[in-house]
Each structure stands twice: as C-alpha cells, then as structure tokens.
Design a protein around this motif. Structure first.
Motif, mmCIF file in Angstrom:
data_model
loop_
_atom_site.group_PDB
_atom_site.id
_atom_site.type_symbol
_atom_site.label_atom_id
_atom_site.label_comp_id
_atom_site.label_asym_id
_atom_site.label_seq_id
_atom_site.Cartn_x
_atom_site.Cartn_y
_atom_site.Cartn_z
ATOM 1 N N GLY A 28 0.932 -1.125 -0.057
ATOM 2 C CA GLY A 28 0.076 0.048 -0.007
ATOM 3 C C GLY A 28 0.731 1.258 -0.023
ATOM 4 O O GLY A 28 0.605 2.265 -0.787
ATOM 5 N N VAL A 29 1.801 1.261 0.752
ATOM 6 C CA VAL A 29 2.822 2.265 0.933
ATOM 7 C C VAL A 29 3.461 2.583 -0.527
ATOM 8 O O VAL A 29 3.606 3.721 -0.999
ATOM 9 N N PHE A 30 3.796 1.570 -1.121
ATOM 10 C CA PHE A 30 4.592 1.735 -2.377
ATOM 11 C C PHE A 30 3.626 2.066 -3.569
ATOM 12 O O PHE A 30 3.894 2.693 -4.368
ATOM 13 N N SER A 54 3.086 5.862 -2.774
ATOM 14 C CA SER A 54 4.574 6.564 -2.978
ATOM 15 C C SER A 54 5.040 6.505 -4.560
ATOM 16 O O SER A 54 5.255 7.548 -5.288
ATOM 17 N N ALA A 55 4.833 5.422 -5.305
ATOM 18 C CA ALA A 55 5.227 5.172 -6.792
ATOM 19 C C ALA A 55 4.143 5.919 -7.495
ATOM 20 O O ALA A 55 4.553 6.780 -8.435
ATOM 21 N N SER A 56 2.990 5.933 -7.293
ATOM 22 C CA SER A 56 1.931 6.717 -7.855
ATOM 23 C C SER A 56 1.951 8.062 -7.953
ATOM 24 O O SER A 56 1.894 8.979 -9.031
ATOM 25 N N GLY A 88 3.564 1.981 -9.984
ATOM 26 C CA GLY A 88 2.177 2.142 -8.961
ATOM 27 C C GLY A 88 1.135 1.631 -9.343
ATOM 28 O O GLY A 88 0.447 1.013 -8.212
ATOM 29 N N LEU A 89 0.646 1.173 -10.478
ATOM 30 C CA LEU A 89 -0.262 0.501 -10.875
ATOM 31 C C LEU A 89 -0.004 -1.013 -10.371
ATOM 32 O O LEU A 89 -1.139 -1.616 -10.032
ATOM 33 N N VAL A 90 1.002 -1.446 -10.448
ATOM 34 C CA VAL A 90 1.194 -2.967 -10.184
ATOM 35 C C VAL A 90 1.332 -3.031 -8.661
ATOM 36 O O VAL A 90 0.447 -4.085 -8.314
#
Length: 141
Positions: free
Chosen positions: A30-32, A35-37, A62-64
């Motif tokens: 969830g954090v990734f 943060s990536a998105s 982020g989508l992955v």
C-alpha cells in the motif's frame, strides 16, 4: 471422522492472505502503491519531457503495486490470482528495468522505483516480489 475444513499435513494451508505476515505485506504494498503513484504523477505533470520512459515506468509500477495491494486485501481465488500476477509482473519489471538502468544509464536520466533494482528504495522493490510470491504460494488453496 476428521473435519475436512481444517488443514492437515498432506493438504496446503488455506489461510487468508491478509493475516500475519500478509498484513505487513499489505501495508508495504500500500505504501509503495501510494508513493510510486504520487511520484509518477508529480514527475509526469511537472517535467515529463525530461525522462518520459522513467516516469511512465514509475506510473506503471504504481499500478502494479496497487493491484498487488488489492489482491492481497481481497484474498480468495480472485484476489490470490491478482496478487500472483501483480507480484510476477513486479519481479520481471524490477529485474528488467534494473538491468537496463545499469547497462544503459542514458535511457534512464531520472530514477524509477525499479531503477538499479530499487536501490533508491533500499532494494525493497527487489526483495518484495520474492516475499509476496512466497506468501501467496504458502497460502495456496
């Protein structure tokens, strides 16, 4: 006659994906995802022309991560399948982008989540899919 709903030594465990270590995985994914998105959104909206490949890869990552989060949270056969596909795509992505970002650094003028095997994130993006796949395999139906 033994209860058929309890796991035995001869049958794999069928515990929920989002219990125990699964909760930690759910939190990390969830954090990734967030943060990536968020990083990709800022990069794409402010200076997309500088490194379009890197920024689009960050958005894809982020989508992955979002899909893996949903799959782990949902559980059940469909959730497991979504998490399995997401973790597999993540593993392939971090390995391919990691190799390409080391071999052809010019193609990656700015980092992605998966650049240099996730070195900017403490190599968590490299380790995370292995743990995720192990957890999914361990809790197969």
């Amino acid at each position: 006659m033994p209860d058929q709903s309890t796991p035995t030594a001869s049958r794999p465990r069928d515990a929920a994906l989002n219990t125990g270590v699964g909760r930690v995985l759910l939190l990390v994914y969830g954090v990734f995802a967030l943060s990536a998105s968020a990083r990709a959104l800022v990069q794409i909206s402010t200076h997309f022309s500088e490194a379009p490949l890197a920024y689009l890869l960050s958005a894809f990552a982020g989508l992955v991560y979002l899909a893996a989060t949903v799959g782990l949270a949902r559980g059940g056969p469909r959730g497991r399948m979504l998490a399995l596909i997401s973790c597999t795509v993540e593993l392939v992505g971090v390995l391919v982008v990691g190799v390409l970002s080391v071999v052809d650094a010019v193609a990656f003028p700015d980092d992605t989540v998966w650049s240099r095997f996730g070195s900017g994130y403490g190599y968590v993006p490299l380790v995370l899919p292995f743990i995720g796949l192990w957890w999914i395999w361990r809790h197969r139906a």
